[in-house]
Scaffold this motif. Structure first.
Motif, PDB file in Angstrom:
ATOM      1  N   ALA A  63      55.547  49.677  39.198  1.00 38.08           N
ATOM      2  CA  ALA A  63      55.050  50.068  37.874  1.00 38.08           C
ATOM      3  C   ALA A  63      55.008  51.588  37.713  1.00 38.08           C
ATOM      4  CB  ALA A  63      53.642  49.500  37.660  1.00 38.08           C
ATOM      5  N   ASP A  64      55.404  52.087  36.542  1.00 36.71           N
ATOM      6  CA  ASP A  64      55.287  53.516  36.219  1.00 36.71           C
ATOM      7  C   ASP A  64      53.899  53.835  35.669  1.00 36.71           C
ATOM      8  OD1 ASP A  64      58.122  54.216  36.700  1.00 36.71           O
ATOM      9  OD2 ASP A  64      58.450  52.822  35.042  1.00 36.71           O
ATOM     10  N   TYR A  65      53.367  52.877  34.925  1.00 37.86           N
ATOM     11  CA  TYR A  65      52.013  53.014  34.365  1.00 37.86           C
ATOM     12  C   TYR A  65      51.208  51.797  34.777  1.00 37.86           C
ATOM     13  CZ  TYR A  65      54.304  56.464  31.442  1.00 37.86           C
ATOM     14  OH  TYR A  65      55.018  57.541  31.021  1.00 37.86           O
ATOM     15  N   VAL A  66      49.960  52.020  35.172  1.00 38.97           N
ATOM     16  CA  VAL A  66      49.088  50.913  35.562  1.00 38.97           C
ATOM     17  C   VAL A  66      47.838  50.983  34.683  1.00 38.97           C
ATOM     18  CG1 VAL A  66      47.797  49.845  37.441  1.00 38.97           C
ATOM     19  CG2 VAL A  66      49.955  51.029  37.934  1.00 38.97           C
ATOM     20  N   LEU A  67      47.549  49.877  34.017  1.00 36.77           N
ATOM     21  CA  LEU A  67      46.398  49.843  33.112  1.00 36.77           C
ATOM     22  C   LEU A  67      45.282  48.968  33.652  1.00 36.77           C
ATOM     23  CD1 LEU A  67      49.178  49.876  31.163  1.00 36.77           C
ATOM     24  CD2 LEU A  67      47.403  50.124  29.413  1.00 36.77           C
ATOM     25  N   GLU A  68      44.063  49.311  33.236  1.00 37.77           N
ATOM     26  CA  GLU A  68      42.888  48.463  33.472  1.00 37.77           C
ATOM     27  C   GLU A  68      42.444  47.922  32.129  1.00 37.77           C
ATOM     28  OE1 GLU A  68      39.524  50.407  35.045  1.00 37.77           O
ATOM     29  OE2 GLU A  68      40.575  51.336  36.697  1.00 37.77           O
ATOM     30  N   MET A  69      42.016  46.686  32.119  1.00 34.91           N
ATOM     31  CA  MET A  69      41.552  46.087  30.861  1.00 34.91           C
ATOM     32  C   MET A  69      40.665  44.884  31.164  1.00 34.91           C
ATOM     33  SD  MET A  69      44.069  44.760  27.866  1.00 34.91           S
ATOM     34  CE  MET A  69      43.400  44.281  26.284  1.00 34.91           C
ATOM     35  N   ASP A  70      39.615  44.673  30.360  1.00 31.06           N
ATOM     36  CA  ASP A  70      38.767  43.486  30.515  1.00 31.06           C
ATOM     37  C   ASP A  70      39.431  42.296  29.833  1.00 31.06           C
ATOM     38  OD1 ASP A  70      36.954  45.195  31.656  1.00 31.06           O
ATOM     39  OD2 ASP A  70      35.442  45.008  30.074  1.00 31.06           O
ATOM     40  N   CYS A  71      39.101  41.114  30.314  1.00 34.05           N
ATOM     41  CA  CYS A  71      39.703  39.899  29.749  1.00 34.05           C
ATOM     42  C   CYS A  71      38.746  39.204  28.776  1.00 34.05           C
ATOM     43  CB  CYS A  71      40.100  38.946  30.871  1.00 34.05           C
ATOM     44  SG  CYS A  71      41.076  37.554  30.304  1.00 34.05           S
ATOM     45  N   ASP A  72      37.860  39.979  28.121  1.00 35.79           N
ATOM     46  CA  ASP A  72      36.872  39.334  27.242  1.00 35.79           C
ATOM     47  C   ASP A  72      36.980  39.791  25.792  1.00 35.79           C
ATOM     48  OD1 ASP A  72      36.007  41.898  27.566  1.00 35.79           O
ATOM     49  OD2 ASP A  72      34.016  41.418  28.329  1.00 35.79           O
ATOM     50  N   PHE A  73      38.103  40.449  25.458  1.00 40.62           N
ATOM     51  CA  PHE A  73      38.367  40.959  24.101  1.00 40.62           C
ATOM     52  C   PHE A  73      37.427  42.079  23.681  1.00 40.62           C
ATOM     53  CE2 PHE A  73      40.895  37.164  24.088  1.00 40.62           C
ATOM     54  CZ  PHE A  73      42.037  37.569  23.393  1.00 40.62           C
ATOM     55  N   SER A  74      36.686  42.659  24.645  1.00 39.71           N
ATOM     56  CA  SER A  74      35.976  43.890  24.321  1.00 39.71           C
ATOM     57  C   SER A  74      36.996  44.996  24.078  1.00 39.71           C
ATOM     58  CB  SER A  74      35.055  44.289  25.474  1.00 39.71           C
ATOM     59  OG  SER A  74      33.934  43.440  25.512  1.00 39.71           O
ATOM     60  N   HIS A  75      38.111  44.903  24.787  1.00 42.24           N
ATOM     61  CA  HIS A  75      39.215  45.844  24.604  1.00 42.24           C
ATOM     62  C   HIS A  75      40.273  45.160  23.759  1.00 42.24           C
ATOM     63  CE1 HIS A  75      37.723  47.313  28.755  1.00 42.24           C
ATOM     64  NE2 HIS A  75      37.073  47.931  27.789  1.00 42.24           N
TER      65      HIS A  75
ATOM     66  N   ARG B 155      51.488  56.407  37.436  1.00 42.35           N
ATOM     67  CA  ARG B 155      51.679  55.993  38.824  1.00 42.35           C
ATOM     68  C   ARG B 155      51.251  57.066  39.846  1.00 42.35           C
ATOM     69  NH1 ARG B 155      55.092  52.440  41.429  1.00 42.35           N
ATOM     70  NH2 ARG B 155      55.380  53.124  43.553  1.00 42.35           N
ATOM     71  N   ALA B 156      51.634  58.323  39.543  1.00 42.99           N
ATOM     72  CA  ALA B 156      51.381  59.421  40.487  1.00 42.99           C
ATOM     73  C   ALA B 156      49.886  59.588  40.793  1.00 42.99           C
ATOM     74  CB  ALA B 156      51.949  60.726  39.930  1.00 42.99           C
ATOM     75  N   VAL B 157      49.039  59.242  39.841  1.00 41.57           N
ATOM     76  CA  VAL B 157      47.598  59.404  40.057  1.00 41.57           C
ATOM     77  C   VAL B 157      47.125  58.439  41.146  1.00 41.57           C
ATOM     78  CG1 VAL B 157      45.318  59.229  38.983  1.00 41.57           C
ATOM     79  CG2 VAL B 157      47.259  60.129  37.659  1.00 41.57           C
ATOM     80  N   LEU B 158      47.538  57.188  41.014  1.00 41.72           N
ATOM     81  CA  LEU B 158      47.102  56.188  41.995  1.00 41.72           C
ATOM     82  C   LEU B 158      47.714  56.472  43.363  1.00 41.72           C
ATOM     83  CD1 LEU B 158      47.246  52.937  39.818  1.00 41.72           C
ATOM     84  CD2 LEU B 158      45.272  54.388  40.349  1.00 41.72           C
ATOM     85  N   GLU B 159      48.923  57.033  43.371  1.00 37.31           N
ATOM     86  CA  GLU B 159      49.554  57.384  44.650  1.00 37.31           C
ATOM     87  C   GLU B 159      48.830  58.547  45.322  1.00 37.31           C
ATOM     88  OE1 GLU B 159      54.222  56.020  44.049  1.00 37.31           O
ATOM     89  OE2 GLU B 159      53.587  57.989  43.341  1.00 37.31           O
ATOM     90  N   ALA B 160      48.274  59.443  44.504  1.00 39.08           N
ATOM     91  CA  ALA B 160      47.623  60.631  45.064  1.00 39.08           C
ATOM     92  C   ALA B 160      46.214  60.337  45.582  1.00 39.08           C
ATOM     93  CB  ALA B 160      47.557  61.733  44.004  1.00 39.08           C
ATOM     94  N   LEU B 161      45.575  59.305  45.024  1.00 35.54           N
ATOM     95  CA  LEU B 161      44.203  58.998  45.448  1.00 35.54           C
ATOM     96  C   LEU B 161      44.229  58.151  46.715  1.00 35.54           C
ATOM     97  CD1 LEU B 161      42.490  58.078  42.040  1.00 35.54           C
ATOM     98  CD2 LEU B 161      42.553  60.287  43.208  1.00 35.54           C
ATOM     99  N   ASP B 162      43.239  58.379  47.573  1.00 35.80           N
ATOM    100  CA  ASP B 162      43.108  57.548  48.760  1.00 35.80           C
ATOM    101  C   ASP B 162      42.330  56.288  48.354  1.00 35.80           C
ATOM    102  OD1 ASP B 162      42.664  56.356  51.162  1.00 35.80           O
ATOM    103  OD2 ASP B 162      41.411  57.985  51.998  1.00 35.80           O
TER     104      ASP B 162
END
Ligand SMILES: Nc1nc2c(ncn2[C@@H]2O[C@H](COP(=O)(O)OP(=O)(O)OP(=O)(O)O)[C@@H](O)[C@H]2O)c(=O)[nH]1
Ligand SMILES: [Mg+2]
Length: 233
Positions: free
Chosen positions: A83-95, A163-170
């Protein structure tokens, strides 16, 4: 076309999952459902839908450990799958699924991390009582003050990482389980010099299923924020 994967953690979301996946279908994203062995059978529903919908895959985990560990497992899988972009999202339609393209666009236009934000002009909450609003706003204010960052919505869980952000974080170093996880991810990204942009969203209270918010999750965030300030550089 860059690939975007939405990590969608679920715990007892049988009323919401199918509707959510169908609402995400038009957006050209991949969706990774991360189910922690939901007693209500959400995992089985996810498997059935993944057979029908080719943009859906499922990661099953043995037990509920909180949002943090579920997301971390999802991030690892999404990165491994390219993935080039990774998203977080809730599954309750708050988002709102319709906001997904705006988060991705913010990253395509230069942000390293785009945050769906209730507390910037144009953002807000719907159907939340005064107490919930006060806790949420107060939580972000507390974290902003102690961490010394300008971000206004630090506890939200609707975001898009380059993607680069998640790769850079431990990722192994991230120990938070609940809301603190959202604060920790954003703070660690900012400490590494990544550009964070807030995108206004309206957050709606869930109408189906039940909240997993708890006193433990709240207290974890209260304790974790000063610890982050002292230990993360
Ligand atoms: N896999 C997994 N998913 C979880 C866990 N806890 C919560 N979730 C999911 O994470 C998303 C957000 O959880 P919610 O219960 O809505 O909690 P919240 O959004 O912080 O609180 P509310 O605003 O009250 O709904 C939902 O899709 C949940 O099903 C967990 O331990 N494991
Ligand atoms: Mg929720």
């Amino acid at each position: 076309m860059p690939e975007a994967t939405i990590c969608l953690p679920t715990y007892n979301e049988r009323e919401n999952l199918e509707k959510m996946l169908r609402a995400l279908a038009p957006h050209g994203v991949h969706v990774l459902v991360i189910d922690d062995n939901s007693p209500d059978g959400t995992g089985q529903i996810a498997d059935d839908l993944a057979r029908e919908l080719d943009f859906v895959s499922v990661l099953h985990r043995d037990k509920k450990e909180g949002l943090g560990p579920a997301y971390l497992a999802g991030f690892r899988r999404a990165l491994a799958d390219g993935a080039d972009y990774v998203l977080e999202m809730d599954c309750d339609f708050s988002h709102d699924p319709a906001d997904v393209p705006r988060l991705i666009a913010a990253c395509e236009e230069g942000a390293d991390l785009a945050l769906g934000s209730r507390y910037v002009p144009g953002g807000g909450t719907r159907n939340w009582g005064l107490l919930r609003r006060a806790i949420s706003w107060g939580g972000s204010f507390y974290a902003r003050l102690l961490l010394g960052v300008r971000v206004r919505d630090l506890t939200g869980g609707f975001k898009c990482f380059r993607r680069a952000v998640l790769e850079a974080l431990d990722l192994d170093a991230i120990g938070s389980k609940g809301y603190a996880f959202q604060i920790e991810m954003t703070y660690r990204a900012m400490c590494k010099g990544f550009r964070v942009q807030e995108v206004p969203i309206t957050f709606a209270d869930r109408t189906e299923g039940t909240s997993k918010m708890s006193k433990t999750i709240f207290l974890e965030a209260v304790v974790k924020v000063p610890l982050l300030r002292m230990t993360v550089r």
